[in-house]
Write a protein that holds these residues in place. Structure first.
Motif, PDB file in Angstrom:
ATOM      1  N   TYR A 122       9.197  -0.013  -8.135  1.00  0.00           N
ATOM      2  CA  TYR A 122       9.211   0.664  -6.927  1.00  0.00           C
ATOM      3  C   TYR A 122       9.504  -0.313  -5.981  1.00  0.00           C
ATOM      4  CZ  TYR A 122       5.828   3.247  -9.732  1.00  0.00           C
ATOM      5  OH  TYR A 122       5.769   3.893 -10.461  1.00  0.00           O
ATOM      6  N   GLY A 123       9.936   0.602  -5.018  1.00  0.00           N
ATOM      7  CA  GLY A 123       9.930   0.126  -3.316  1.00  0.00           C
ATOM      8  C   GLY A 123       8.595   0.316  -2.467  1.00  0.00           C
ATOM      9  N   HIS A 124       8.990   0.019  -1.163  1.00  0.00           N
ATOM     10  CA  HIS A 124       7.948   0.630   0.194  1.00  0.00           C
ATOM     11  C   HIS A 124       8.270   1.345   0.783  1.00  0.00           C
ATOM     12  CE1 HIS A 124       6.272  -2.621  -2.828  1.00  0.00           C
ATOM     13  NE2 HIS A 124       5.330  -2.587  -2.091  1.00  0.00           N
ATOM     14  N   VAL A 125       7.952   2.173   1.396  1.00  0.00           N
ATOM     15  CA  VAL A 125       8.571   3.572   2.137  1.00  0.00           C
ATOM     16  C   VAL A 125       8.186   2.196   4.007  1.00  0.00           C
ATOM     17  CG1 VAL A 125       7.358   5.139   3.908  1.00  0.00           C
ATOM     18  CG2 VAL A 125       7.201   5.656   1.017  1.00  0.00           C
ATOM     19  N   CYS A 126       7.502   1.596   3.764  1.00  0.00           N
ATOM     20  CA  CYS A 126       7.741   1.036   5.200  1.00  0.00           C
ATOM     21  C   CYS A 126       8.383  -0.288   5.227  1.00  0.00           C
ATOM     22  CB  CYS A 126       6.179   0.613   5.643  1.00  0.00           C
ATOM     23  SG  CYS A 126       6.072  -1.361   4.058  1.00  0.00           S
ATOM     24  N   LYS A 127       9.474  -0.519   4.622  1.00  0.00           N
ATOM     25  CA  LYS A 127      10.217  -1.547   4.500  1.00  0.00           C
ATOM     26  C   LYS A 127      11.257  -1.272   3.444  1.00  0.00           C
ATOM     27  CE  LYS A 127      11.685  -6.544   3.385  1.00  0.00           C
ATOM     28  NZ  LYS A 127      10.823  -7.585   2.246  1.00  0.00           N
ATOM     29  N   ASP A 128      11.455  -0.434   3.132  1.00  0.00           N
ATOM     30  CA  ASP A 128      13.215  -0.261   2.330  1.00  0.00           C
ATOM     31  C   ASP A 128      13.535   1.188   2.530  1.00  0.00           C
ATOM     32  OD1 ASP A 128      12.653  -2.211   0.151  1.00  0.00           O
ATOM     33  OD2 ASP A 128      11.315  -0.928  -0.907  1.00  0.00           O
ATOM     34  N   GLY A 129      12.093   1.870   3.319  1.00  0.00           N
ATOM     35  CA  GLY A 129      12.637   3.163   3.562  1.00  0.00           C
ATOM     36  C   GLY A 129      11.722   2.882   5.562  1.00  0.00           C
ATOM     37  N   PRO A 130      11.789   4.143   6.251  1.00  0.00           N
ATOM     38  CA  PRO A 130      11.348   5.912   5.247  1.00  0.00           C
ATOM     39  C   PRO A 130      11.923   6.067   4.868  1.00  0.00           C
ATOM     40  CG  PRO A 130      11.028   5.449   7.741  1.00  0.00           C
ATOM     41  CD  PRO A 130      11.128   4.226   7.129  1.00  0.00           C
ATOM     42  N   VAL A 131      13.268   5.918   5.431  1.00  0.00           N
ATOM     43  CA  VAL A 131      14.979   7.055   4.970  1.00  0.00           C
ATOM     44  C   VAL A 131      15.571   5.869   3.241  1.00  0.00           C
ATOM     45  CG1 VAL A 131      16.407   7.863   5.438  1.00  0.00           C
ATOM     46  CG2 VAL A 131      15.217   7.250   7.047  1.00  0.00           C
ATOM     47  N   PHE A 132      15.433   6.945   2.945  1.00  0.00           N
ATOM     48  CA  PHE A 132      16.102   6.862   1.713  1.00  0.00           C
ATOM     49  C   PHE A 132      17.053   8.316   1.584  1.00  0.00           C
ATOM     50  CE2 PHE A 132      11.543   5.739   1.365  1.00  0.00           C
ATOM     51  CZ  PHE A 132      11.564   3.851   0.149  1.00  0.00           C
ATOM     52  N   PRO A 133      18.735   7.218   0.386  1.00  0.00           N
ATOM     53  CA  PRO A 133      18.711   8.040  -0.021  1.00  0.00           C
ATOM     54  C   PRO A 133      18.636   9.071  -1.135  1.00  0.00           C
ATOM     55  CG  PRO A 133      19.986   6.373  -0.747  1.00  0.00           C
ATOM     56  CD  PRO A 133      18.723   6.119   0.275  1.00  0.00           C
ATOM     57  N   MET A 134      19.259  10.260  -1.139  1.00  0.00           N
ATOM     58  CA  MET A 134      17.993  11.119  -1.884  1.00  0.00           C
ATOM     59  C   MET A 134      18.186  11.069  -3.931  1.00  0.00           C
ATOM     60  SD  MET A 134      20.012  15.049  -1.744  1.00  0.00           S
ATOM     61  CE  MET A 134      22.116  14.862  -2.748  1.00  0.00           C
ATOM     62  N   GLU A 135      19.044  10.537  -3.903  1.00  0.00           N
ATOM     63  CA  GLU A 135      19.472   9.904  -5.341  1.00  0.00           C
ATOM     64  C   GLU A 135      18.667   8.849  -5.922  1.00  0.00           C
ATOM     65  OE1 GLU A 135      22.972   8.352  -3.171  1.00  0.00           O
ATOM     66  OE2 GLU A 135      21.504   9.908  -3.086  1.00  0.00           O
ATOM     67  N   ARG A 136      17.996   8.358  -4.732  1.00  0.00           N
ATOM     68  CA  ARG A 136      17.186   6.840  -5.315  1.00  0.00           C
ATOM     69  C   ARG A 136      15.943   7.284  -4.751  1.00  0.00           C
ATOM     70  NH1 ARG A 136      19.678   1.897  -4.011  1.00  0.00           N
ATOM     71  NH2 ARG A 136      18.243   0.937  -4.574  1.00  0.00           N
ATOM     72  N   GLY A 143       0.788  -1.518   0.095  1.00  0.00           N
ATOM     73  CA  GLY A 143       0.233   0.171   0.043  1.00  0.00           C
ATOM     74  C   GLY A 143       0.959   1.584  -0.134  1.00  0.00           C
ATOM     75  N   CYS A 144       2.142   1.016   0.455  1.00  0.00           N
ATOM     76  CA  CYS A 144       2.916   1.898   0.581  1.00  0.00           C
ATOM     77  C   CYS A 144       3.973   2.554  -1.093  1.00  0.00           C
ATOM     78  CB  CYS A 144       3.653   2.644   1.987  1.00  0.00           C
ATOM     79  SG  CYS A 144       4.867   0.932   2.197  1.00  0.00           S
ATOM     80  N   ALA A 145       3.661   1.924  -1.765  1.00  0.00           N
ATOM     81  CA  ALA A 145       4.663   1.872  -3.336  1.00  0.00           C
ATOM     82  C   ALA A 145       5.222   3.495  -3.049  1.00  0.00           C
ATOM     83  CB  ALA A 145       3.850   1.522  -4.780  1.00  0.00           C
ATOM     84  N   VAL A 146       6.170   3.423  -3.801  1.00  0.00           N
ATOM     85  CA  VAL A 146       6.798   4.185  -4.173  1.00  0.00           C
ATOM     86  C   VAL A 146       8.017   3.904  -5.201  1.00  0.00           C
ATOM     87  CG1 VAL A 146       9.190   4.108  -2.607  1.00  0.00           C
ATOM     88  CG2 VAL A 146       8.384   6.732  -2.970  1.00  0.00           C
ATOM     89  N   ALA A 147       8.069   5.372  -5.973  1.00  0.00           N
ATOM     90  CA  ALA A 147       8.975   5.364  -7.122  1.00  0.00           C
ATOM     91  C   ALA A 147      10.521   5.569  -7.029  1.00  0.00           C
ATOM     92  CB  ALA A 147       8.563   6.462  -8.232  1.00  0.00           C
ATOM     93  N   LEU A 148      11.262   4.313  -6.968  1.00  0.00           N
ATOM     94  CA  LEU A 148      12.592   4.964  -6.605  1.00  0.00           C
ATOM     95  C   LEU A 148      13.132   4.385  -8.134  1.00  0.00           C
ATOM     96  CD1 LEU A 148      12.637   2.352  -3.349  1.00  0.00           C
ATOM     97  CD2 LEU A 148      12.502   4.969  -3.853  1.00  0.00           C
ATOM     98  N   LEU A 149      14.898   4.838  -7.758  1.00  0.00           N
ATOM     99  CA  LEU A 149      15.992   4.615  -9.533  1.00  0.00           C
ATOM    100  C   LEU A 149      16.832   3.896  -8.228  1.00  0.00           C
ATOM    101  CD1 LEU A 149      16.238   8.518 -10.068  1.00  0.00           C
ATOM    102  CD2 LEU A 149      14.570   6.367 -11.432  1.00  0.00           C
ATOM    103  N   ASP A 150      17.291   2.985  -9.120  1.00  0.00           N
ATOM    104  CA  ASP A 150      18.553   2.452  -8.689  1.00  0.00           C
ATOM    105  C   ASP A 150      19.795   2.950  -9.786  1.00  0.00           C
ATOM    106  OD1 ASP A 150      18.868   1.432 -11.820  1.00  0.00           O
ATOM    107  OD2 ASP A 150      17.788  -0.368 -11.865  1.00  0.00           O
ATOM    108  N   GLU A 151      20.959   1.887  -9.014  1.00  0.00           N
ATOM    109  CA  GLU A 151      22.129   2.678  -9.270  1.00  0.00           C
ATOM    110  C   GLU A 151      22.371   2.734 -11.074  1.00  0.00           C
ATOM    111  OE1 GLU A 151      21.363  -0.574  -7.587  1.00  0.00           O
ATOM    112  OE2 GLU A 151      22.187  -0.805  -5.442  1.00  0.00           O
TER     113      GLU A 151
END
Length: 255
Positions: free
Chosen positions: A236-250, A222-230
């Protein structure tokens, strides 16, 4: 024990910081031992199927306590705010990925409104290496200023209406600071400005995203977010599991 767990935790103290912002400390020795700044909890409010995601504001491993500072956003958090010291809450924590803290680097912590509490734990670790730049609507909405000062961080406050501190955007107040790392949590326009500021300064940046979520562990999607790989490819990742903190470039786009 898993990397997170659900436990019944007794509230040690409960108080109002403003008319709609509340400050709870709960006894949770095992959860506090696992927690790190920037992570969050899913708190069960009786009578509601879905838990309420609340950022972890403070971690006291010596006392075995977690601190939550939250704002009333709906019926669930309104009912949560009515709990008192001595009551118990079922808490699933710690969840998600927190801030990567490096005490050797000058770090700017940028928070807006209820995005301020998740940064307090980072300030507690960084101490004098942190500059906390905090933005609020008005003087009556200012929270945790003295808590940040007690960590040893230098603290700057901006208000939209100029009733306290600097009048204007928190990003404008932060523009004159020197730093190697920027960590931000708050509304989307502020996060966009934080990313631009970090890029202009040649600093590393980390954004804590807010997203509607249900399960908190990446199962419901339910909390999918568009991210960029290397390689710059979108996924698409998930804020709850892959975040909520992300490197800004991702983060492809803050929304």
């Amino acid at each position: 024990m898993k990397e997170f767990d659900s436990q019944l935790c007794k509230i040690v103290s409960a108080k109002a910081l403003t008319a709609d912002v509340f400050d709870f400390r709960v006894s949770a020795p095992q959860l506090a031992e696992l927690a790190s700044p920037g992570q969050f909890a899913q708190i069960l409010v009786p009578g509601h199927t879905l838990r309420r995601p609340i950022s972890i504001c403070g971690i006291d491993k010596a006392r075995g306590q977690l601190r939550f500072v939250f704002q009333i956003r709906g019926q669930g958090t309104r009912e949560l705010a009515a709990f008192r010291a001595g009551d118990s809450l079922e808490i699933l924590a710690p969840l998600g990925k927190g801030f990567p803290l490096d005490t050797s680097k000058k770090t700017l912590l940028m928070g807006g409104g209820i995005g301020v509490p998740p940064l307090l734990g980072a300030a507690a670790v960084l101490g004098e290496q942190a500059v906390a730049v905090l933005g609020f609507r008005s003087q009556g909405a200012v929270i945790l200023e003295e808590d940040f000062r007690r960590t040893g961080a230098r603290v700057l406050v901006a208000t939209d209406d100029g009733s306290y501190g600097f009048q204007g955007l928190v990003t404008d107040l932060a523009a004159g600071e020197s730093f190697q790392v920027l960590m931000a949590c708050g509304p989307a326009p502020m996060l966009k400005g934080a990313k631009s500021l970090a890029q202009a300064k040649g600093a590393a940046g980390y954004l804590s995203l807010e997203q509607r979520m249900a399960c908190g562990v990446g199962a419901c999607l339910g909390c999918a977010v568009a991210l960029l790989d290397e390689d710059g490819r979108e996924y698409y990742g998930h804020v709850c599991k892959d975040g909520p903190v992300f490197p800004m470039e991702r983060v492809k786009e803050v929304s």
